[in-house]
Write a protein that holds these residues in place. Structure first.
Motif, mmCIF file in Angstrom:
data_model
loop_
_atom_site.group_PDB
_atom_site.id
_atom_site.type_symbol
_atom_site.label_atom_id
_atom_site.label_comp_id
_atom_site.label_asym_id
_atom_site.label_seq_id
_atom_site.Cartn_x
_atom_site.Cartn_y
_atom_site.Cartn_z
ATOM 1 N N SER A 286 -13.691 8.352 1.134
ATOM 2 C CA SER A 286 -13.632 7.007 1.711
ATOM 3 C C SER A 286 -12.343 6.295 1.316
ATOM 4 N N THR A 287 -11.925 6.465 0.068
ATOM 5 C CA THR A 287 -10.674 5.870 -0.398
ATOM 6 C C THR A 287 -9.518 6.367 0.445
ATOM 7 N N VAL A 288 -9.443 7.678 0.628
ATOM 8 C CA VAL A 288 -8.350 8.264 1.401
ATOM 9 C C VAL A 288 -8.380 7.758 2.836
ATOM 10 N N SER A 289 -9.561 7.661 3.419
ATOM 11 C CA SER A 289 -9.683 7.137 4.794
ATOM 12 C C SER A 289 -9.160 5.718 4.899
ATOM 13 N N LEU B 270 0.836 -1.199 0.000
ATOM 14 C CA LEU B 270 0.000 0.000 0.000
ATOM 15 C C LEU B 270 0.871 1.249 0.000
ATOM 16 N N GLU B 271 1.904 1.254 0.817
ATOM 17 C CA GLU B 271 2.831 2.394 0.875
ATOM 18 C C GLU B 271 3.504 2.599 -0.479
ATOM 19 N N GLU B 272 3.887 1.509 -1.119
ATOM 20 C CA GLU B 272 4.527 1.592 -2.440
ATOM 21 C C GLU B 272 3.563 2.190 -3.466
ATOM 22 N N TRP B 273 2.308 1.728 -3.464
ATOM 23 C CA TRP B 273 1.308 2.271 -4.396
ATOM 24 C C TRP B 273 1.118 3.763 -4.155
ATOM 25 N N TYR B 274 0.988 4.119 -2.896
ATOM 26 C CA TYR B 274 0.726 5.508 -2.520
ATOM 27 C C TYR B 274 1.889 6.414 -2.908
ATOM 28 N N SER B 275 3.098 5.972 -2.648
ATOM 29 C CA SER B 275 4.266 6.821 -2.910
ATOM 30 C C SER B 275 4.703 6.807 -4.376
ATOM 31 N N LYS C 119 -5.309 5.794 4.563
ATOM 32 C CA LYS C 119 -4.702 6.297 5.809
ATOM 33 C C LYS C 119 -4.735 5.240 6.903
ATOM 34 N N ALA C 120 -5.853 4.544 7.019
ATOM 35 C CA ALA C 120 -5.955 3.482 8.028
ATOM 36 C C ALA C 120 -4.949 2.363 7.747
ATOM 37 N N GLY C 121 -4.819 1.985 6.489
ATOM 38 C CA GLY C 121 -3.867 0.938 6.126
ATOM 39 C C GLY C 121 -2.423 1.343 6.374
ATOM 40 N N LEU C 122 -2.108 2.596 6.069
ATOM 41 C CA LEU C 122 -0.748 3.082 6.299
ATOM 42 C C LEU C 122 -0.469 3.228 7.802
ATOM 43 N N ALA C 123 -1.467 3.663 8.560
ATOM 44 C CA ALA C 123 -1.282 3.811 10.019
ATOM 45 C C ALA C 123 -1.090 2.457 10.690
ATOM 46 N N ALA C 124 -1.749 1.436 10.191
ATOM 47 C CA ALA C 124 -1.618 0.108 10.760
ATOM 48 C C ALA C 124 -0.203 -0.441 10.588
ATOM 49 N N ALA D 143 -10.138 -0.238 -0.094
ATOM 50 C CA ALA D 143 -9.744 1.044 -0.696
ATOM 51 C C ALA D 143 -9.916 0.995 -2.208
ATOM 52 N N GLN D 144 -9.566 -0.115 -2.819
ATOM 53 C CA GLN D 144 -9.710 -0.259 -4.269
ATOM 54 C C GLN D 144 -11.170 -0.184 -4.689
ATOM 55 N N ARG D 145 -12.038 -0.776 -3.901
ATOM 56 C CA ARG D 145 -13.470 -0.733 -4.218
ATOM 57 C C ARG D 145 -13.968 0.717 -4.207
ATOM 58 N N TYR D 146 -13.616 1.475 -3.169
ATOM 59 C CA TYR D 146 -14.020 2.885 -3.108
ATOM 60 C C TYR D 146 -13.375 3.693 -4.235
ATOM 61 N N TRP D 147 -12.117 3.412 -4.522
ATOM 62 C CA TRP D 147 -11.385 4.107 -5.585
ATOM 63 C C TRP D 147 -12.075 3.907 -6.926
#
Length: 156
Positions: free
Chosen positions: A143-146, A38-43, A149-154, A96-100
């Motif tokens: 919702s996607t961003v939420s 997830l971090e790799e996708w985001y960055s 963020k939850a996945g990255l915080a975990a 997240a993908q579903r919301y995206w």
């Protein structure tokens, strides 16, 4: 009769080192945690696309009470940005993908209808398209961003 090819020791050592590094890289990619993926996708483009979509959708929202000549270009920009975002790899988080996907669909439908209506000078169609951006695209992007963020915080 057998022929032996003499390969210098330095070449053999270099070949073995490259092979080991390549094999380790391949194995390392497979063992990434979900948070790492997830971090790799985001960055690697996800964050940038989210920001640009948010800016363009926000602009469509801002011009919703203005004239077609202002609304049409805003919708065109959002439509173009949505097409770029759709080319990204899927988000490696199922929720997240579903919301995206739903956000991108809302932006594509709404911005497309708005841009088409602006080209035809059809105010009702433009308004309908903007409403889709506001009610389907933007909330799903939030919702996607939420979820991201939850996945990255975990991971921390």
């Amino acid at each position: 009769m057998r022929f032996r090819v003499r390969v210098p020791v330095a070449t053999r050592v270099a070949f073995v080192a490259v092979t080991v590094v390549a094999g380790t890289s391949m194995l390392g990619g497979c063992s990434q945690s979900p948070a790492d993926r997830l971090e790799e996708w985001y960055s690697s483009g996800g964050e940038t696309q989210i920001k640009k979509l948010n800016e363009d959708a926000g602009r469509v929202n801002e011009v919703s009470m203005r004239t077609i000549d202002v609304q049409g270009p805003a919708c065109q920009d959002l439509l173009a940005q949505t097409a770029k975002a759709e080319k990204l790899d899927p988000i490696p988080d199922e929720a997240a993908q579903r919301y995206w996907k739903e956000a991108l669909g809302g932006f594509r439908r709404g911005a497309g209808e708005c841009a088409d209506g602006a080209a035809k000078k059809e105010e009702i169609q433009v308004s309908r398209g903007i409403r889709v951006v506001q009610t389907e695209g933007l909330p799903k992007l939030v919702s996607t961003v939420s979820m991201i963020k939850a996945g990255l915080a975990a991971a921390k």
